[in-house]
Design a protein around this motif. Structure first.
Motif, PDB file in Angstrom:
ATOM      1  N   ARG A  91      -1.411   9.115  -1.130  1.00 18.35           N
ATOM      2  CA  ARG A  91      -2.007   7.772  -1.130  1.00 18.35           C
ATOM      3  C   ARG A  91      -3.485   7.780  -1.484  1.00 18.35           C
ATOM      4  O   ARG A  91      -4.020   6.775  -1.943  1.00 18.35           O
ATOM      5  N   THR A  92      -4.163   8.900  -1.271  1.00 10.34           N
ATOM      6  CA  THR A  92      -5.570   9.030  -1.654  1.00 10.34           C
ATOM      7  C   THR A  92      -5.789  10.404  -2.286  1.00 10.34           C
ATOM      8  O   THR A  92      -5.025  11.334  -2.045  1.00 10.34           O
ATOM      9  N   GLY A  96     -15.227  10.907  -6.638  1.00  9.79           N
ATOM     10  CA  GLY A  96     -15.136  10.696  -5.200  1.00  9.79           C
ATOM     11  C   GLY A  96     -13.693  10.516  -4.767  1.00  9.79           C
ATOM     12  O   GLY A  96     -12.752  10.851  -5.489  1.00  9.79           O
ATOM     13  N   GLU A  97     -13.518   9.972  -3.576  1.00 14.21           N
ATOM     14  CA  GLU A  97     -12.167   9.708  -3.062  1.00 14.21           C
ATOM     15  C   GLU A  97     -11.754   8.300  -3.475  1.00 14.21           C
ATOM     16  O   GLU A  97     -12.562   7.375  -3.432  1.00 14.21           O
ATOM     17  N   PHE A  98     -10.505   8.165  -3.880  1.00  8.26           N
ATOM     18  CA  PHE A  98      -9.991   6.852  -4.259  1.00  8.26           C
ATOM     19  C   PHE A  98      -8.550   6.709  -3.780  1.00  8.26           C
ATOM     20  O   PHE A  98      -7.863   7.692  -3.540  1.00  8.26           O
ATOM     21  N   ALA A 111      -1.047  10.817 -12.641  1.00  6.68           N
ATOM     22  CA  ALA A 111      -1.383  12.222 -12.885  1.00  6.68           C
ATOM     23  C   ALA A 111      -2.098  12.838 -11.685  1.00  6.68           C
ATOM     24  O   ALA A 111      -1.777  13.941 -11.263  1.00  6.68           O
ATOM     25  N   VAL A 112      -3.044  12.129 -11.126  1.00  8.16           N
ATOM     26  CA  VAL A 112      -3.827  12.671 -10.014  1.00  8.16           C
ATOM     27  C   VAL A 112      -3.022  12.706  -8.721  1.00  8.16           C
ATOM     28  O   VAL A 112      -3.055  13.692  -7.989  1.00  8.16           O
ATOM     29  N   VAL A 150      -8.251  17.917  -9.773  1.00  9.62           N
ATOM     30  CA  VAL A 150      -7.970  17.299  -8.471  1.00  9.62           C
ATOM     31  C   VAL A 150      -8.537  18.190  -7.374  1.00  9.62           C
ATOM     32  O   VAL A 150      -8.226  19.381  -7.312  1.00  9.62           O
ATOM     33  N   LEU A 151      -9.343  17.627  -6.512  1.00 12.11           N
ATOM     34  CA  LEU A 151      -9.942  18.377  -5.421  1.00 12.11           C
ATOM     35  C   LEU A 151      -9.033  18.382  -4.190  1.00 12.11           C
ATOM     36  O   LEU A 151      -8.883  19.402  -3.530  1.00 12.11           O
ATOM     37  N   TYR A 152      -8.449  17.229  -3.883  1.00 13.07           N
ATOM     38  CA  TYR A 152      -7.473  17.148  -2.792  1.00 13.07           C
ATOM     39  C   TYR A 152      -6.670  15.865  -2.908  1.00 13.07           C
ATOM     40  O   TYR A 152      -7.056  14.932  -3.599  1.00 13.07           O
TER      41      TYR A 152
END
Length: 94
Positions: free
Chosen positions: A3-4, A51-53, A65-66, A90-92
């Motif tokens: 979800r994020t 950032g986080e989205f 994709a992310v 992708v970081l997380y």
């Protein structure tokens, strides 16, 4: 599907330029350096950091994709959107 997420990206106009940048990444070039040098997105100034989205915050193909198919921490792409061609890291995901 998560979800994020948090991700970095490099946005360029052509698939050929995206492929060229992917080759540089595979040879060990810094994502941060390449984002600052080539990205047409304002996030390029910050190494491509978005950032986080949340799910739905980005255009559909980027979001998918992310949040679902991307390997973590390894740059991949190119991913096409209406804005151009993206290389994504992708970081997380949560």
């Amino acid at each position: 599907m998560a979800r994020t997420a948090a991700a970095l990206h490099i946005l360029v106009k052509t698939e050929a330029k995206a492929q060229e940048i992917m080759e540089q990444l595979e040879k060990g070039k810094s994502f941060d350096h390449l984002a600052k040098r080539y990205s047409s997105c304002p996030s390029g100034r910050n190494g491509g950091d978005l950032g986080e989205f949340h799910q739905g915050a980005m255009v559909a193909s980027f979001d998918k994709a992310v949040l679902s198919s991307a390997p973590l921490l390894k740059p991949y792409g190119p991913v096409k959107t209406k804005f151009g061609w993206h290389i994504i890291k992708v970081l997380y995901r949560r």
